[in-house]
Design a protein around this motif. Structure first.
Motif, PDB file in Angstrom:
ATOM      1  N   SER A 131       3.413  20.425  -1.782  1.00  0.00           N
ATOM      2  CA  SER A 131       4.851  20.151  -1.843  1.00  0.00           C
ATOM      3  C   SER A 131       5.109  19.385  -3.138  1.00  0.00           C
ATOM      4  O   SER A 131       4.312  18.537  -3.539  1.00  0.00           O
ATOM      5  CB  SER A 131       5.304  19.332  -0.634  1.00  0.00           C
ATOM      6  N   VAL A 132       6.218  19.724  -3.817  1.00  0.00           N
ATOM      7  CA  VAL A 132       6.453  19.197  -5.164  1.00  0.00           C
ATOM      8  C   VAL A 132       7.857  18.602  -5.284  1.00  0.00           C
ATOM      9  O   VAL A 132       8.839  19.192  -4.828  1.00  0.00           O
ATOM     10  CB  VAL A 132       6.278  20.301  -6.230  1.00  0.00           C
ATOM     11  N   ALA A 144      19.644  18.643 -19.901  1.00  0.00           N
ATOM     12  CA  ALA A 144      18.247  18.748 -19.471  1.00  0.00           C
ATOM     13  C   ALA A 144      18.118  18.423 -17.985  1.00  0.00           C
ATOM     14  O   ALA A 144      17.335  19.064 -17.266  1.00  0.00           O
ATOM     15  CB  ALA A 144      17.375  17.810 -20.300  1.00  0.00           C
ATOM     16  N   ILE A 145      18.879  17.430 -17.530  1.00  0.00           N
ATOM     17  CA  ILE A 145      18.859  17.060 -16.105  1.00  0.00           C
ATOM     18  C   ILE A 145      19.396  18.213 -15.261  1.00  0.00           C
ATOM     19  O   ILE A 145      18.806  18.605 -14.248  1.00  0.00           O
ATOM     20  CB  ILE A 145      19.680  15.773 -15.857  1.00  0.00           C
ATOM     21  N   HIS A 146      20.514  18.780 -15.698  1.00  0.00           N
ATOM     22  CA  HIS A 146      21.125  19.893 -14.975  1.00  0.00           C
ATOM     23  C   HIS A 146      20.206  21.117 -14.987  1.00  0.00           C
ATOM     24  O   HIS A 146      20.079  21.827 -13.982  1.00  0.00           O
ATOM     25  CB  HIS A 146      22.480  20.238 -15.600  1.00  0.00           C
ATOM     26  N   GLN A 147      19.562  21.363 -16.134  1.00  0.00           N
ATOM     27  CA  GLN A 147      18.648  22.503 -16.250  1.00  0.00           C
ATOM     28  C   GLN A 147      17.492  22.374 -15.247  1.00  0.00           C
ATOM     29  O   GLN A 147      17.139  23.347 -14.576  1.00  0.00           O
ATOM     30  CB  GLN A 147      18.086  22.593 -17.674  1.00  0.00           C
ATOM     31  N   LEU A 148      16.931  21.167 -15.148  1.00  0.00           N
ATOM     32  CA  LEU A 148      15.815  20.970 -14.226  1.00  0.00           C
ATOM     33  C   LEU A 148      16.262  21.144 -12.772  1.00  0.00           C
ATOM     34  O   LEU A 148      15.540  21.719 -11.953  1.00  0.00           O
ATOM     35  CB  LEU A 148      15.195  19.579 -14.428  1.00  0.00           C
ATOM     36  N   GLU A 149      17.460  20.683 -12.457  1.00  0.00           N
ATOM     37  CA  GLU A 149      17.986  20.848 -11.095  1.00  0.00           C
ATOM     38  C   GLU A 149      18.105  22.335 -10.748  1.00  0.00           C
ATOM     39  O   GLU A 149      17.727  22.769  -9.654  1.00  0.00           O
ATOM     40  CB  GLU A 149      19.349  20.167 -10.975  1.00  0.00           C
ATOM     41  N   THR A 150      18.621  23.117 -11.698  1.00  0.00           N
ATOM     42  CA  THR A 150      18.774  24.564 -11.482  1.00  0.00           C
ATOM     43  C   THR A 150      17.419  25.236 -11.301  1.00  0.00           C
ATOM     44  O   THR A 150      17.213  26.034 -10.373  1.00  0.00           O
ATOM     45  CB  THR A 150      19.510  25.206 -12.677  1.00  0.00           C
ATOM     46  N   LEU A 151      16.468  24.903 -12.182  1.00  0.00           N
ATOM     47  CA  LEU A 151      15.138  25.508 -12.115  1.00  0.00           C
ATOM     48  C   LEU A 151      14.399  25.118 -10.845  1.00  0.00           C
ATOM     49  O   LEU A 151      13.685  25.933 -10.254  1.00  0.00           O
ATOM     50  CB  LEU A 151      14.317  25.107 -13.347  1.00  0.00           C
ATOM     51  N   ALA A 157      11.268  23.742  -5.465  1.00  0.00           N
ATOM     52  CA  ALA A 157      10.781  22.354  -5.540  1.00  0.00           C
ATOM     53  C   ALA A 157      11.938  21.407  -5.229  1.00  0.00           C
ATOM     54  O   ALA A 157      13.100  21.737  -5.460  1.00  0.00           O
ATOM     55  CB  ALA A 157      10.227  22.063  -6.933  1.00  0.00           C
ATOM     56  N   GLU A 158      11.623  20.231  -4.700  1.00  0.00           N
ATOM     57  CA  GLU A 158      12.674  19.253  -4.444  1.00  0.00           C
ATOM     58  C   GLU A 158      13.061  18.576  -5.756  1.00  0.00           C
ATOM     59  O   GLU A 158      12.185  18.255  -6.575  1.00  0.00           O
ATOM     60  CB  GLU A 158      12.209  18.211  -3.427  1.00  0.00           C
ATOM     61  N   PHE A 159      14.354  18.366  -5.952  1.00  0.00           N
ATOM     62  CA  PHE A 159      14.851  17.734  -7.178  1.00  0.00           C
ATOM     63  C   PHE A 159      15.352  16.327  -6.851  1.00  0.00           C
ATOM     64  O   PHE A 159      16.125  16.136  -5.919  1.00  0.00           O
ATOM     65  CB  PHE A 159      15.995  18.568  -7.772  1.00  0.00           C
TER      66      PHE A 159
END
Length: 453
Positions: A131-132, A144-151, A157-159
């Motif tokens: 689990s990640v 960058a924060i929004h991009q990681l949330e989308t990915l 994975a949990e954001f």
């Protein structure tokens, strides 16, 4: 990756095969060619010098086995040295610690760090059943924060949310605390990147490292920067205790100099290769397999692993049952096999893993591409269900309609039907398996009727 180096080395190896025995004199020209090939691949000069010295010592020294021909001995010496400079063996992530294990990602802006966080999350979930939780500490770029949330949503994975007005250390420690409470196995921390190394960047990342005490600190670097990739990795390693390197954009790097220089210059292993834009395009780095690819001998082990991961076992089982019952292989099945091939990353991802690719003329390689696969699928999509099930009814007027509907020419429809007939004959020769068995037994067929294995 390594296309230019593979082509150059393949010529040199062919020239060596006819030698009676190896001496310093008769391998001089071959070593000169290898040196030029490595320099053109943008391998660091000190690495090239050591590589040549070691190959020379192994090729003309006591290590040459009597069972090998001189040409084979030279190839073995080059192969062994390639493996040695890249790290001898795959070094896995060290996650054997009390959870959550923290993996910190560092790198310059534009290196593909955030997308690598997502790829690694998927890799850990699918291959290691972990689990990640992912968190962005890049407070300088809201995107960058929004991009990681989308990915994170795409890879499952949990954001952990963060804001630009927070301190990076506070963000990371809060994420770690959350992961402990939720019994999450791995936390991946995406740090801020800069356009170049500066004191502020290093100071911030050192604070994060001290607060988190990560089990892995991975440096993400763009392989297309060549020698600069190795030098940048060394600068980071001097300031931060790196545990490994992730090379990104290797699918667009025809030279491969970074992969051959980084271990020697930094002393740190390459742990992963980014091999495409999709979030599953991440491969564990195996030096012996990469050396085999460089020398044009392919990488069948990785290819089989990739097939086992990508091929829809349910679809394969359906096809197997259909063939066992004596029902024919039709164009619906052919389309399914094309789709399975594309799931494996398409032709480009498979080419360098196929033995003998280095000996193919460039013109032949250029004929085999993903556009051809997509064109073939478009032609089949333009057919009616009855035509896909009974290809023998496709005659003149039907061919013209199918060509018009798929934006192709009648000749291309004829070519597809011919390729389908060849595939149909292959499928009759065995009753079990789908793409996986076809690849192992019949060696597959590429567009244009070329047999790559």
């Amino acid at each position: 990756m390594f296309e230019n180096l593979t082509e150059r080395l393949a010529r040199t190896m062919r020239d060596m095969r006819g030698r009676g025995r190896l001496t310093e004199d008769n391998i001089k020209d071959a070593l000169r060619e290898v040196r030029m090939a490595l320099l053109e691949a943008d391998v660091s000069l000190p690495v090239v010098r050591e590589f040549i010295d070691q190959v020379k010592e192994k090729a003309v020294g006591q290590e040459v086995m009597k069972s090998l021909t001189p040409g084979q001995a030279f190839i073995k010496a080059v192969n062994d040295q390639l493996i040695e400079i890249m790290g001898a063996a795959n070094e896995e992530l060290h996650l054997n610690t009390a959870p959550p294990a923290v993996v910190m990602m560092a790198g310059l802006q534009g290196s593909g760090k955030t997308t690598t966080v997502a790829k690694l999350s998927r890799w850990l979930k699918e291959r290691k059943k972990k689990s990640v939780l992912v968190v962005s500490c890049d407070i300088y770029r809201p995107a960058a924060i929004h991009q990681l949330e989308t990915l994170a949503g795409e890879v499952g994975a949990e954001f952990f949310p963060s804001r630009t007005d927070q301190d990076p250390v506070d963000i990371a420690t809060a994420a770690l605390d959350h992961a402990r409470k939720q019994f999450i196995d791995v936390v991946i921390v995406d740090t801020a990147g800069r356009l170049h190394i500066d004191d502020q960047m290093m100071g911030e990342i050192e604070r994060l490292h001290g607060a988190l005490e990560p089990v892995e600190t991975l440096f993400v670097v763009d392989s297309m920067t060549g020698q600069d990739a190795a030098n940048t990795a060394k600068a980071f390693n001097d300031a931060l205790p790196l545990t490994g390197v992730v090379l990104t954009k290797t699918d667009g790097d025809a030279r491969g100099g970074a992969a051959l220089s980084i271990r020697q210059i930094t002393g740190k292993p390459i742990k992963f290769l980014g091999v495409g834009e999709k979030n599953d395009a991440l491969e564990a780095f195996h030096p012996e397999r990469v050396a085999s690819r460089i020398l044009g001998m392919g990488d069948v082990l990785s290819l089989v692993e990739q097939a086992e991961r990508s091929i829809d076992q349910e679809e394969a089982a359906k096809l197997s049952k259909k063939l066992q019952k004596g029902k024919g292989f039709d164009l619906e099945d052919f389309r399914s096999q094309l789709q399975q091939m594309q799931k494996m990353g398409g032709v480009a991802a498979l080419m360098d893993k196929l033995p003998g690719m280095g000996d193919l003329p460039q013109g032949a390689k250029n004929q085999v591409n993903d556009k051809e696969f997509r064109r073939m699928e478009a032609i089949i999509n333009s057919m009616t269900a009855r035509e896909r099930q009974r290809p023998e009814i496709i005659k003149g007027s039907r061919k013209r309609r199918i060509a018009a509907g798929s934006g192709t020419e009648v000749q291309e429809v004829n070519r597809l039907l011919k390729q389908f007939t060849q595939m149909q004959k292959m499928m009759k020769k065995f009753k079990k398996g789908g793409m996986a068995k076809m690849m192992r037994t019949m060696k597959g067929r590429m567009p244009g009727g070329m047999t790559p294995f």
